[in-house]
Design a protein around this motif. Structure first.
Motif, PDB file in Angstrom:
ATOM      1  N   PHE A 151      44.644  56.448  36.635  1.00 37.77           N
ATOM      2  CA  PHE A 151      44.137  55.245  37.295  1.00 37.77           C
ATOM      3  C   PHE A 151      42.841  55.592  38.010  1.00 37.77           C
ATOM      4  CE2 PHE A 151      43.689  51.627  39.962  1.00 37.77           C
ATOM      5  CZ  PHE A 151      44.405  50.603  39.360  1.00 37.77           C
ATOM      6  N   GLN A 171      33.964  45.292  35.422  1.00 32.60           N
ATOM      7  CA  GLN A 171      34.652  44.145  34.863  1.00 32.60           C
ATOM      8  C   GLN A 171      33.900  43.553  33.670  1.00 32.60           C
ATOM      9  OE1 GLN A 171      36.344  41.807  38.052  1.00 32.60           O
ATOM     10  NE2 GLN A 171      35.884  39.978  36.898  1.00 32.60           N
ATOM     11  N   ASN A 172      32.582  43.498  33.779  1.00 31.40           N
ATOM     12  CA  ASN A 172      31.803  42.773  32.774  1.00 31.40           C
ATOM     13  C   ASN A 172      31.243  43.626  31.647  1.00 31.40           C
ATOM     14  OD1 ASN A 172      31.827  40.082  33.701  1.00 31.40           O
ATOM     15  ND2 ASN A 172      30.510  40.699  35.386  1.00 31.40           N
ATOM     16  N   MET A 204      38.605  44.079  30.410  1.00 27.61           N
ATOM     17  CA  MET A 204      39.825  43.458  30.899  1.00 27.61           C
ATOM     18  C   MET A 204      40.715  43.076  29.736  1.00 27.61           C
ATOM     19  SD  MET A 204      40.396  43.518  33.968  1.00 27.61           S
ATOM     20  CE  MET A 204      41.797  42.462  33.706  1.00 27.61           C
ATOM     21  N   LEU A 205      41.144  44.069  29.005  1.00 28.82           N
ATOM     22  CA  LEU A 205      41.938  43.780  27.819  1.00 28.82           C
ATOM     23  C   LEU A 205      43.389  43.563  28.189  1.00 28.82           C
ATOM     24  CD1 LEU A 205      40.334  46.513  25.608  1.00 28.82           C
ATOM     25  CD2 LEU A 205      39.887  44.074  25.545  1.00 28.82           C
ATOM     26  N   PHE A 206      43.759  43.963  29.365  1.00 28.77           N
ATOM     27  CA  PHE A 206      45.157  43.892  29.753  1.00 28.77           C
ATOM     28  C   PHE A 206      45.260  43.221  31.107  1.00 28.77           C
ATOM     29  CE2 PHE A 206      43.906  47.718  27.621  1.00 28.77           C
ATOM     30  CZ  PHE A 206      44.592  47.589  26.433  1.00 28.77           C
ATOM     31  N   ALA A 207      46.336  42.456  31.281  1.00 27.79           N
ATOM     32  CA  ALA A 207      46.519  41.804  32.569  1.00 27.79           C
ATOM     33  C   ALA A 207      46.818  42.837  33.637  1.00 27.79           C
ATOM     34  CB  ALA A 207      47.636  40.785  32.474  1.00 27.79           C
ATOM     35  N   LYS A 208      47.211  44.041  33.224  1.00 23.36           N
ATOM     36  CA  LYS A 208      47.406  45.114  34.190  1.00 23.36           C
ATOM     37  C   LYS A 208      46.334  46.174  33.969  1.00 23.36           C
ATOM     38  CE  LYS A 208      51.792  45.108  36.206  1.00 23.36           C
ATOM     39  NZ  LYS A 208      52.661  46.044  36.907  1.00 23.36           N
ATOM     40  N   PRO A 209      45.224  46.058  34.673  1.00 21.66           N
ATOM     41  CA  PRO A 209      44.128  46.998  34.436  1.00 21.66           C
ATOM     42  C   PRO A 209      44.465  48.393  34.945  1.00 21.66           C
ATOM     43  CG  PRO A 209      43.635  45.599  36.303  1.00 21.66           C
ATOM     44  CD  PRO A 209      44.919  45.102  35.733  1.00 21.66           C
ATOM     45  N   PHE A 225      42.168  50.217  36.462  1.00 20.40           N
ATOM     46  CA  PHE A 225      41.109  50.563  37.407  1.00 20.40           C
ATOM     47  C   PHE A 225      41.037  49.487  38.482  1.00 20.40           C
ATOM     48  CE2 PHE A 225      38.506  47.221  35.825  1.00 20.40           C
ATOM     49  CZ  PHE A 225      38.859  47.137  34.495  1.00 20.40           C
ATOM     50  N   ALA A 226      40.493  49.845  39.621  1.00 17.86           N
ATOM     51  CA  ALA A 226      40.312  48.890  40.709  1.00 17.86           C
ATOM     52  C   ALA A 226      39.120  49.349  41.530  1.00 17.86           C
ATOM     53  CB  ALA A 226      41.560  48.821  41.576  1.00 17.86           C
ATOM     54  N   THR A 227      38.676  48.485  42.426  1.00 18.31           N
ATOM     55  CA  THR A 227      37.553  48.854  43.282  1.00 18.31           C
ATOM     56  C   THR A 227      37.967  48.745  44.744  1.00 18.31           C
ATOM     57  OG1 THR A 227      36.162  47.778  41.637  1.00 18.31           O
ATOM     58  CG2 THR A 227      35.090  48.452  43.674  1.00 18.31           C
ATOM     59  N   ILE A 231      48.438  51.020  44.839  1.00 10.43           N
ATOM     60  CA  ILE A 231      48.254  51.264  43.406  1.00 10.43           C
ATOM     61  C   ILE A 231      49.458  52.019  42.853  1.00 10.43           C
ATOM     62  CG2 ILE A 231      46.868  52.527  41.722  1.00 10.43           C
ATOM     63  CD1 ILE A 231      44.449  51.950  43.654  1.00 10.43           C
ATOM     64  N   TYR A 262      51.744  50.493  39.754  1.00 13.95           N
ATOM     65  CA  TYR A 262      51.484  51.040  38.432  1.00 13.95           C
ATOM     66  C   TYR A 262      52.150  52.399  38.309  1.00 13.95           C
ATOM     67  CZ  TYR A 262      47.776  47.569  38.580  1.00 13.95           C
ATOM     68  OH  TYR A 262      47.085  46.401  38.694  1.00 13.95           O
ATOM     69  N   LEU A 270      40.802  46.072  48.681  1.00 17.43           N
ATOM     70  CA  LEU A 270      41.160  46.555  47.352  1.00 17.43           C
ATOM     71  C   LEU A 270      41.080  45.392  46.379  1.00 17.43           C
ATOM     72  CD1 LEU A 270      42.264  48.836  45.572  1.00 17.43           C
ATOM     73  CD2 LEU A 270      44.558  48.122  46.222  1.00 17.43           C
ATOM     74  N   SER A 271      40.369  45.594  45.295  1.00 15.72           N
ATOM     75  CA  SER A 271      40.219  44.502  44.338  1.00 15.72           C
ATOM     76  C   SER A 271      40.454  45.001  42.923  1.00 15.72           C
ATOM     77  CB  SER A 271      38.821  43.908  44.469  1.00 15.72           C
ATOM     78  OG  SER A 271      38.561  43.063  43.384  1.00 15.72           O
ATOM     79  N   PHE A 272      41.321  44.313  42.221  1.00 15.51           N
ATOM     80  CA  PHE A 272      41.587  44.677  40.824  1.00 15.51           C
ATOM     81  C   PHE A 272      40.753  43.819  39.869  1.00 15.51           C
ATOM     82  CE2 PHE A 272      45.313  45.951  43.144  1.00 15.51           C
ATOM     83  CZ  PHE A 272      45.642  47.177  42.574  1.00 15.51           C
ATOM     84  N   LEU A 279      24.639  41.660  29.955  1.00 12.04           N
ATOM     85  CA  LEU A 279      25.272  40.342  30.078  1.00 12.04           C
ATOM     86  C   LEU A 279      24.382  39.275  29.466  1.00 12.04           C
ATOM     87  CD1 LEU A 279      26.720  40.075  33.693  1.00 12.04           C
ATOM     88  CD2 LEU A 279      27.917  40.370  31.553  1.00 12.04           C
ATOM     89  N   ARG A 308      49.036  34.876  39.198  1.00 12.61           N
ATOM     90  CA  ARG A 308      50.042  35.378  38.273  1.00 12.61           C
ATOM     91  C   ARG A 308      51.457  35.024  38.758  1.00 12.61           C
ATOM     92  NH1 ARG A 308      50.518  39.941  34.619  1.00 12.61           N
ATOM     93  NH2 ARG A 308      52.700  40.499  34.564  1.00 12.61           N
ATOM     94  N   MET A 338      41.092  35.886  32.909  1.00  9.39           N
ATOM     95  CA  MET A 338      42.169  36.686  33.489  1.00  9.39           C
ATOM     96  C   MET A 338      43.527  36.083  33.154  1.00  9.39           C
ATOM     97  SD  MET A 338      42.741  39.319  35.158  1.00  9.39           S
ATOM     98  CE  MET A 338      44.274  40.063  35.543  1.00  9.39           C
ATOM     99  N   HIS A 371      44.790  36.653  29.695  1.00  9.72           N
ATOM    100  CA  HIS A 371      45.499  37.917  29.486  1.00  9.72           C
ATOM    101  C   HIS A 371      46.920  37.839  30.032  1.00  9.72           C
ATOM    102  CE1 HIS A 371      41.914  39.693  28.019  1.00  9.72           C
ATOM    103  NE2 HIS A 371      41.267  39.599  29.163  1.00  9.72           N
ATOM    104  N   ILE A 372      47.055  37.203  31.194  1.00  7.49           N
ATOM    105  CA  ILE A 372      48.392  37.052  31.779  1.00  7.49           C
ATOM    106  C   ILE A 372      49.259  36.223  30.830  1.00  7.49           C
ATOM    107  CG2 ILE A 372      49.684  36.023  33.692  1.00  7.49           C
ATOM    108  CD1 ILE A 372      47.254  36.669  35.499  1.00  7.49           C
ATOM    109  N   ASP A 417      50.438  38.142  27.953  1.00  9.53           N
ATOM    110  CA  ASP A 417      51.502  39.025  28.426  1.00  9.53           C
ATOM    111  C   ASP A 417      52.839  38.301  28.486  1.00  9.53           C
ATOM    112  OD1 ASP A 417      51.035  41.632  28.981  1.00  9.53           O
ATOM    113  OD2 ASP A 417      51.329  41.421  31.151  1.00  9.53           O
TER     114      ASP A 417
END
Lengths: 394, 445
Positions: A31, A45-46, A51-56, A58-60, A84, A88, B3-5, B42, B355, B371, B374-375, B378
């Motif tokens: 992670f 993100q961009n 973002m292929l998965f709803a559970k990424p 990585f995070a910031t 985290i 996960y 914290l941001s995902f 982009l 979610r 987003m 993707h959810i 899932d």
């Protein structure tokens, strides 16, 4: 003496954080927590469309305005790391520094130590920023941090292949090395529990030219680093395996025949490279091996520019590269656009940011990210590597 | 720190670059570490037209931290534009340049003197400002700088405020809005920032009223134009046939039109006219009837979330179990717009809350952002994207508006297509599956 010029110019490339894009798939249950600004967050993100998965994976940890004045307590990072770890399944957590975190002199290394002790999994500080590194060097920084975790308990000689490779390439290399008495392992490993042992009995081979920090660390631990070329194309693959086998004192068999066979089978395809003019923008640091490859097939390199030259890792590549080809470090974008007008290349190898604009100006362009994200190493990928160039020239 | 995902909003410089890229003849100087040139990725990846706004990069590297960046920035400006100055130059920064002590206002003034062309520097804050706030800020600055008092046009006219490069289906929406307004005999005085130039910005005050398809990023601009130039704001966004009706009523109340569509026979046969009433017809079909025992979940940016929720609930009679937005600044207006609709309204920019709400409400269809797509995948729920943030479906190659009559028709398709309303699933649910349909479990080795 080869002509190498550092223009100290402005050029387009990706942020080193991009390495998360491939390494989060490569190392199981890893992670990545980026200590950065909303700009870093938006990049992750961009830019990669990751973002292929709803559970990424990585995070910031987003630096907010009050952090600029009040500083940040390690407690906060510890809370994030715990959140985290609760959400996960993770075996290893990387804390990645960024331009703003370095400018603010945030003590990420200490945070990693604190979190590591508390969470009982490795929490690894990755000291990197876009101020002194570009695109692929993110992998270098992550791998060199991993070296610190590698045990040094080897009782017998082993071989390590350094640099992230596609699964299919790893299998092919394991097959090539099947008769060795040495255990063969990879850095990065598929899981953090499989980190290779490093000692003076270790032989290391590098698969990418951008892994300079990692090379320094392995050399400091007494590894024997094989000086060779990067296995891009059949001839370089032959040279690569010969050099590795030589270094291990094993005789190689049948490599030249395989090279010859591949050349015989692909003669028509090679003809499409012959006499064509290629122009390299600086981006991935793979420019020198790729130019050497194209040049060996009769291609003319009208511009070879790179973000950085690691002369130790590239020493053999530079021997094999036609001496007439000048290399430009940190090229200036405006100068290069003028050079394109003068040289009229048949194919431009460009960073993703420039690809569509150049295509719409009527040039043939291959975007360089494919050389990072597709399997191109070894004998069996010779043809697909040539096709990456020929398909882009259609 | 937080914290941001995942973030629904991009940072400020995306808004400013997006605004500048939307103008005609402008160029951008980005002062940033080279990785931040991903704005160009982009821009170019999602570009659907062949015009091209050059972004020149002045990279900040280690050396600039000790030696200062002023000289390098000036050198890049001179080398790039001395011989061919652009019509308008923007200096844009990201977090790194903001943290360094660089006097951009001095550089701006110097550049203007050297290049003899307008140079704009918009002071932004990457740590607090979002893309939409920055776009608003961008428009306000340009209006301050270039706009003059102007006589109103002879015939009724409007400005379209806010359409820009990273807008949701912007090109298609503008084409549709153009058709709709011209059939109402209203002229478009100017679009801003889309394809605007200094001239068109100068004469913004000539329009009778301002229309915005994205109040998220244009409220400050609209208020400024209203107070300075007495231009009323058209509040309705013409999504759905009822939305279009309210939109036309609002324009009529402002005296811009008599509210009757003037369409030629050709238009009625082959053009926009042939789409009038299609969404309504669909709402009264056996297909739409199927929707009534299902439930939808809507989440997105203010404009899209309001428009789609109202279209579903009021026109298709498709129950909406929950409707939410991440446009925090417009929370009150969001609640107001949806006050008459039987749904659970929520405001959040935390994807985990969204979610959780999806899991709690168990919808049959999700209309939201990338987003939630993707959810949805899932959770195996059909879905469609109806809102930013930036993703491929915002920039269709073909004509796919979501506003106006053709937009309503397209929305009906967008909503209906992901659903499997055929008999097969229903029969499976009632009587179970054939053995062939059930995937065999792979035996453990």
């Amino acid at each position: 003496m080869r002509n190498i010029e550092d223009r100290a110019g402005c050029f387009f490339s990706f942020c080193p954080l991009a390495a998360i894009g491939w390494l989060h798939r490569k190392i199981k249950n890893s992670f990545y927590l980026v200590i950065g600004s909303p700009v870093c967050e938006s990049f992750i993100q961009n830019a990669f469309g990751m973002m292929l998965f709803a559970k990424p994976r990585f995070a910031t940890a987003v630096i907010e305005e009050y952090d600029l004045f009040l500083g940040t307590s390690p407690k906060r990072i510890l809370e994030f790391a715990k959140e985290i770890a609760n959400g996960y399944k993770i075996d290893v957590l990387f804390l990645l520094e960024t331009c703003p975190s370095q400018l603010l002199k945030l003590d990420v290394a200490r945070w990693a130590e604190i979190a590591s002790a508390e969470l009982e999994i490795p929490v690894i500080n990755v000291p990197i920023s876009g101020l002194d590194a570009s695109f692929t060097e993110g992998e270098d920084s992550i791998l060199s941090s991993l070296v610190d975790l590698c045990p040094s308990d080897a009782h017998r000689p082993n071989l390590i292949l350094v640099g992230s490779l596609a699964g299919s390439v790893e299998s092919e290399f394991l097959y090539e090395f099947r008769n060795l008495k040495h255990p063969v392992s990879f850095l990065p490993p598929a899981a953090i529990g499989e980190l290779p042992s490093i000692s003076e009995k270790t032989t290391a081979v590098f698969l990418h030219p951008y892994l300079e920090q990692t090379r320094k660390k392995l050399a400091a631990r007494g590894c024997n680093i094989v000086s060779t070329v990067f296995p891009l194309g059949a001839s370089a693959s032959r040279q690569f395996f010969e050099d590795v086998f030589n270094a291990l004192g094993v005789s190689a068999k049948g490599l030249a025949e395989r090279e010859a066979n591949i050349f015989a089978r692909n003669a028509e395809l090679h003809g499409r490279i012959f006499g064509k003019k290629f122009f390299f923008f600086p981006d991935t640091q793979l420019e020198i091996p790729l130019a050497r490859f194209l040049s060996s097939l009769g291609g003319e390199i009208v511009e070879l520019s790179v973000p950085k030259i690691n002369t130790k890792l590239l020493s053999k590549e530079l021997e094999f590269l036609d001496n007439g080809i000048a290399i430009i470090e940190r090229a200036d974008f405006n100068e290069q656009m003028n050079k394109i007008l003068l040289t009229r290349p048949d194919l431009i190898i460009a960073p993703l940011a420039l690809t569509t604009p150049l295509l719409q100006k009527g040039y043939k362009v291959k975007h360089s990210m494919d050389f990072i994200l597709l399997p191109i190493q070894g004998f069996s990928n010779h043809r697909s590597l040539v096709e990456l160039f020929t398909n882009a020239m259609i | 720190m937080r914290l941001s995902f995942w973030s629904y909003e991009n940072p400020a410089f995306v808004g400013i670059c997006g605004g500048a890229m939307s103008l005609k003849g402008a160029e951008i100087l980005l002062v940033a570490p080279r990785g931040d040139s991903y704005i160009n990725v982009l821009f170019s990846v999602y570009k659907r037209s062949i015009d091209f706004t050059p972004v020149t990069l002045c990279t900040i590297e280690k050396r600039e931290l000790s030696e200062g960046a002023e000289d390098k920035i000036k050198e890049v400006i001179e080398n790039t534009w001395k011989d061919s100055p652009p019509r308008l130059l923007f200096i844009v920064t990201t977090c790194t340049a903001e943290l360094l002590k660089i006097d951009f206002n001095a550089i701006r003034a110097w550049a203007e003197y050297i290049l003899m062309t307008p140079v704009i520097f918009i002071e932004s804050n990457s740590f607090t400002e979002t893309e939409s706030e920055a776009l608003d800020h961008f428009m306000v600055e340009l209006i301050d700088r270039f706009t003059v008092h102007a006589l109103k046009t002879r015939v009724p006219s409007v400005n379209l405020i806010g359409p820009y490069y990273f807008g949701f289906r912007e090109q298609s929406n503008l084409e549709e809005l153009h058709s709709l307004l011209s059939s109402l005999e209203i002229e478009i005085n100017s679009t801003f920032p889309w394809k605007a130039n200094i001239e068109s910005i100068r004469y913004l005050p000539a329009a009778w009223a301002n229309i915005s398809l994205s109040p998220e990023s244009s409220m400050r601009t609209l208020e400024l134009l209203k107070s300075q130039f007495n231009q009323p704001i058209v509040k309705t966004i013409p999504i759905g046939e009822l939305g279009i009706k309210r939109f036309i009523d609002e324009l009529a109340a402002l005296g811009l039109t008599d509210g009757k569509l003037k369409l030629s026979d050709k238009d009625m046969l082959y053009g926009m006219g042939s789409y009038i009433g299609r969404a309504d017809n669909f709402a009264h079909s056996v297909n739409a009837e199927q929707l009534r025992r299902r439930k939808a979940f809507v989440f997105g940016s203010f404009t899209q979330a309001v428009g789609v929720t109202r279209f579903l609930a009021e026109e298709l009679h498709f129950p909406v179990v929950a409707a939410g937005t991440y446009s925090l600044a417009l929370a009150d207006r969001f609640r107001e717009e949806l006050a008459g609709i039987d749904t659970e309204v929520f405001i959040t920019n935390d994807f985990k809350e969204v979610r959780q709400r999806i899991m709690d409400t168990q919808p049959d269809l999700i209309l939201a952002t990338q987003m939630e797509k993707h959810i949805a995948a899932d959770l195996n729920i059909p879905s469609a994207i109806i809102s930013p943030p930036i993703n491929n479906e915002m920039f269709p190659v073909s004509f796919q508006p979501i506003i106006g009559y053709r937009g309503a028709a397209h929305l009906a398709d967008l909503i209906f297509n992901p659903l499997t309303v055929g008999l097969e699933d229903n029969l499976k649910r009632m009587f179970g599956e054939d053995e062939d349909d059930i995937e065999e479990e792979v035996p453990a080795v």
